[in-house]
Design a protein around this motif. Structure first.
Motif, short mmCIF file in Angstrom:
data_model
loop_
_atom_site.label_atom_id
_atom_site.label_comp_id
_atom_site.label_asym_id
_atom_site.label_seq_id
_atom_site.Cartn_x
_atom_site.Cartn_y
_atom_site.Cartn_z
N ILE A 28 0.87 -1.17 0.00
CA ILE A 28 0.00 0.00 0.00
C ILE A 28 0.90 1.21 0.00
CG2 ILE A 28 -1.68 1.35 1.30
CD1 ILE A 28 -2.73 -1.27 2.48
N GLY A 29 0.61 2.14 -0.89
CA GLY A 29 1.41 3.35 -0.97
C GLY A 29 0.69 4.41 -1.78
N THR A 30 1.46 5.36 -2.28
CA THR A 30 0.93 6.51 -3.00
C THR A 30 1.51 6.57 -4.40
OG1 THR A 30 0.80 7.70 -0.90
CG2 THR A 30 0.63 9.02 -2.90
N ILE A 31 0.68 6.92 -5.36
CA ILE A 31 1.15 7.17 -6.71
C ILE A 31 1.65 8.62 -6.74
CG2 ILE A 31 0.52 7.32 -9.15
CD1 ILE A 31 0.30 4.47 -8.10
N GLU A 32 2.93 8.79 -6.98
CA GLU A 32 3.50 10.13 -7.09
C GLU A 32 3.57 10.53 -8.56
OE1 GLU A 32 3.95 11.95 -4.54
OE2 GLU A 32 4.01 10.49 -2.92
N LEU A 113 -3.63 -0.05 -3.18
CA LEU A 113 -3.12 -1.34 -2.76
C LEU A 113 -2.85 -2.12 -4.02
CD1 LEU A 113 -4.35 -3.70 -0.02
CD2 LEU A 113 -4.09 -4.58 -2.31
N ILE A 114 -1.64 -2.64 -4.13
CA ILE A 114 -1.25 -3.46 -5.28
C ILE A 114 -0.75 -4.78 -4.73
CG2 ILE A 114 0.35 -3.71 -7.21
CD1 ILE A 114 0.38 -0.64 -7.40
N GLU A 115 -1.29 -5.86 -5.29
CA GLU A 115 -0.78 -7.18 -4.94
C GLU A 115 -0.49 -7.95 -6.21
OE1 GLU A 115 -3.61 -9.24 -2.55
OE2 GLU A 115 -5.07 -9.41 -4.17
N THR A 139 -1.84 -8.66 -9.78
CA THR A 139 -3.00 -9.52 -9.93
C THR A 139 -4.21 -8.87 -9.29
OG1 THR A 139 -2.41 -10.72 -7.91
CG2 THR A 139 -1.67 -11.66 -10.00
N GLY A 140 -3.97 -7.82 -8.51
CA GLY A 140 -5.05 -7.06 -7.89
C GLY A 140 -4.63 -5.62 -7.69
N LEU A 141 -5.49 -4.69 -8.07
CA LEU A 141 -5.25 -3.26 -7.91
C LEU A 141 -6.49 -2.64 -7.25
CD1 LEU A 141 -4.10 -2.74 -11.56
CD2 LEU A 141 -2.61 -2.38 -9.62
N PHE A 142 -6.29 -1.88 -6.20
CA PHE A 142 -7.42 -1.31 -5.48
C PHE A 142 -7.14 0.15 -5.14
CE2 PHE A 142 -7.01 -5.79 -4.55
CZ PHE A 142 -8.26 -6.28 -4.89
N LEU A 143 -8.04 1.03 -5.52
CA LEU A 143 -7.95 2.44 -5.16
C LEU A 143 -8.51 2.58 -3.75
CD1 LEU A 143 -7.39 5.39 -5.91
CD2 LEU A 143 -9.72 5.48 -6.84
N LEU A 144 -7.69 3.08 -2.82
CA LEU A 144 -8.10 3.21 -1.42
C LEU A 144 -8.58 4.61 -1.09
CD1 LEU A 144 -5.18 1.25 0.24
CD2 LEU A 144 -7.45 0.40 -0.38
#
Length: 160
Positions: A28-32, A113-115, A139-144
């Motif tokens: 989990i992090g931030t898109i800069e 969140l990227i997994e 395999t999974g991307l989630f906008l938090l």
């Protein structure tokens, strides 16, 4: 001001004999600004497949990430540390097909969140002697959510 919590974990997937098949990564992090995904639509045998390539910024988890990179004998895209702000790690990721559209929709400041699976990319002939870079194929991307914007007065110190 409360700091948003980033997250990084990995686990090895093993076969019956105990050999590592792959590593599954969750972060989990931030898109800069520099990490906003770029899209390629000319991939595959018929040049009709698409992939998105981006980078996720994870802060304060350099020890976990170091254990991971040491185990794989590789590096991440970027690492820095300073006393005031702590560690900053930037990890490359890619997404294929419909996940590419999802990754491409992420904007600067998005908390995601990227997994997915970790892959070690071969070293370029341009940089001999450099460690290979690890990248996560999502395999999974989630906008938090979206990072809170910094106000104009965030750096001001009250006078006495």
């Amino acid at each position: 001001m409360a700091r948003q919590k980033d997250y990084f974990s990995f686990e090895s997937i093993r076969d019956k004999e105990g050999n590592v098949i792959c590593y599954h990564v969750t972060m989990i992090g931030t898109i800069e600004y520099d990490g906003v995904a770029r899209m390629r639509t000319d991939l595959g045998v018929n040049e009709d497949q698409k992939m998105a390539f981006g980078r996720l910024t994870v802060t304060g988890l350099d020890k976990k990430i170091k254990v991971f990179t040491d185990e794989l004998n590789c590096r991440i895209y970027y690492h820095s540390y300073d006393e005031e702000n702590g560690s900053t790690d930037i990890i490359s990721y890619s997404a294929k097909d419909w996940r590419a559209d999802e990754a491409y929709s992420f904007r600067e400041g998005d908390r995601v969140l990227i997994e997915g699976r970790a892959y070690v990319r071969a070293v370029s002939d341009k940089y001999p002697g450099r460690l290979p870079e690890v990248s996560v194929t999502a395999t999974g991307l989630f906008l938090l959510g979206h990072r809170r914007p910094q106000g104009m007065n965030v750096g001001l110190v009250p006078q006495k």
